[in-house]
Design an enzyme around this catalytic site. Structure first.
Site, PDB file in Angstrom:
ATOM      1  N   HIS A  99       0.836  -1.195   0.000  1.00 58.15           N
ATOM      2  CA  HIS A  99       0.000   0.000   0.000  1.00 58.15           C
ATOM      3  C   HIS A  99       0.873   1.247   0.000  1.00 58.15           C
ATOM      4  CE1 HIS A  99      -3.116  -2.866   0.786  1.00 58.15           C
ATOM      5  NE2 HIS A  99      -2.589  -3.197   1.946  1.00 58.15           N
ATOM      6  N   ARG A 285      -0.590  -4.608  -6.417  1.00 63.32           N
ATOM      7  CA  ARG A 285      -0.410  -6.059  -6.345  1.00 63.32           C
ATOM      8  C   ARG A 285       0.933  -6.477  -6.941  1.00 63.32           C
ATOM      9  NH1 ARG A 285      -5.726  -4.995  -7.277  1.00 63.32           N
ATOM     10  NH2 ARG A 285      -7.139  -5.758  -5.663  1.00 63.32           N
TER      11      ARG A 285
END
Length: 407
Positions: A99, A285
């Protein structure tokens, strides 16, 4: 103070038993149940149960942010509830992901807006301009990968596998056993041409199987190589299987927590947990998924500094015991009650979401009483002032989500 009905999320990696059993519903469930969201996230807000009505928490906060969030919290977070509380049940591994920091989120969101990338596009990386630190606390044995391991330990792991094809990668890391070496190796693996990956990955997995056989599953790196084999079964041909060998392999026992700050590459593997995070949907991702993987953006976000990820325990002896994190958006405390300690107080200096995970508890505010059974939650607004929690049925456990301290 109102009962809060969570929003159930069905993903393929979820469980047909864990959340249903926790919430007292029939087992097995019709679909895999992965998460229960207790918050005001625009994608799926929880509902306040007020009489016969079910009111969106998102709408309730928007209608009167000062009353619901408090005069200090509302302007600090733009009249938004800054955290999202979840119950999480992983039957299969989640994707490798990281993140962004606050600056990265603001820049990335603005950049994709300028490029007119639709907010719901599969290739969109930044769906808001907020960071997404998170904390997961195990309710049962919980398995995860998190953060890059000390390169010297990874070199030892490669040597133990005795795979000739790993020699050049081990030499690359040995020449720079630091964050730069980890960046170089990770980048090499995640960008391997398909033909090269199709050759290397089976050789590494054969080495993993041979290692487990030779050590009877009790070698120093047993958990790491077993995890790689299991990931390859779920995600065959995925470069994330190789990358998993670079990460810390972590097991949390019930009550133990794991904090993940910006840039920490991680994947939850298996288990049931309470999770709290900033109210954001920004995910970069890195593999173990059929979804979009933006390698250049991921490399910009990742923190390659090797870490020994600390396992967190709540501080204090009695009452609400807080898990220590630096997050400004959230704080999480755990309250354990029993016959010798049947009552605790909840400090209401902003919004709180209370979630019962064991037994049952009664919440009291003045003459108002609200019962929470296992799997149930309540919203306590900033205007609700003092709330006490009591159990009369033996052991009980409750988690209290609130806003982090300013500064």
């Amino acid at each position: 103070m109102h009962l809060l009905r969570g929003a159930l999320r069905n993903y393929a990696w979820g469980s047909r038993t864990a959340l249903a059993e926790l919430c007292g519903r029939p087992v097995p469930s019709v679909h895999p149940e992965a998460e229960m969201w207790f918050g005001a996230h625009p994608a799926d807000p929880a509902r306040l149960l007020i009489g016969d009505d079910a009111v969106s928490l998102l709408d309730a906060v928007a209608a009167d942010p000062v009353r619901e969030l408090g005069s200090a919290v509302a302007p600090r977070f733009g009249n938004r509830l800054p955290f999202l509380l979840k119950l999480l049940a992983a039957e299969e591994p989640l994707s490798l992901q990281a993140h962004p920091s606050a600056i990265q989120a603001r820049d990335g969101f603005a950049r994709e807006n300028r490029a007119r990338v639709p907010i719901d596009a599969p290739t969109r990386n930044y769906r808001d301009d907020c960071p997404k630190p998170e904390l997961v606390v195990a309710l049962d044995r919980f398995e995860a990968l998190a953060g890059f391991r000390d390169p010297h330990a990874t070199i030892a792991l490669f040597a133990a596998l005795e795979v000739p094809a790993l020699a050049k990668y081990s030499a690359l890391l040995a020449g720079q056993p630091d964050s730069s070496g980890l960046r170089a190796l990770f980048t090499t693996w995640i960008t391997l041409p398909e033909r090269a990956l199709a050759t290397l990955l089976p050789e590494v997995l054969d080495g993993c199987v041979a290692y487990l056989s030779a050590s009877h599953g009790k070698g120093q790196f047993g958990k790491e190589v077993r995890t790689a084999i299991e990931l390859a079964d779920t995600y065959p041909g995925d470069a994330g299987v190789l990358c998993s060998l670079l990460l810390n392999r972590i097991t949390l026992q019930p009550g133990e927590g794991l904090y993940l700050d910006a840039g920490n590459l991680h994947a939850y593997l298996r288990g049931v947990a309470v999770e709290i995070m900033a109210n954001s949907d920004n995910v970069l991702r890195g593999g173990l998924t059929p979804k979009h993987v933006d390698v250049p953006e991921l490399l910009r976000v990742l923190d390659f500094e090797p870490v020994e990820v600390p396992i967190l325990h709540p501080g204090g002896e009695r009452g609400a015991r807080r898990y220590p994190t630096p997050a400004a958006e959230f704080a999480l405390s755990r309250i354990d009650l029993d016959a010798t300690n049947p009552t605790a107080d909840v400090a209401v200096d902003g919004p709180n979401i209370l979630l019962c995970t064991k037994g049952s508890v009664q919440l009291r505010r003045g003459d108002a009483v609200l019962e929470l059974r296992r799997g149930a939650a309540a919203w306590v607004s900033a205007a609700d002032a003092h709330v006490s929690v009591t159990t009369s049925e033996g052991n009980a456990q409750m988690f209290c989500a609130s806003v982090g301290r300013a500064g």
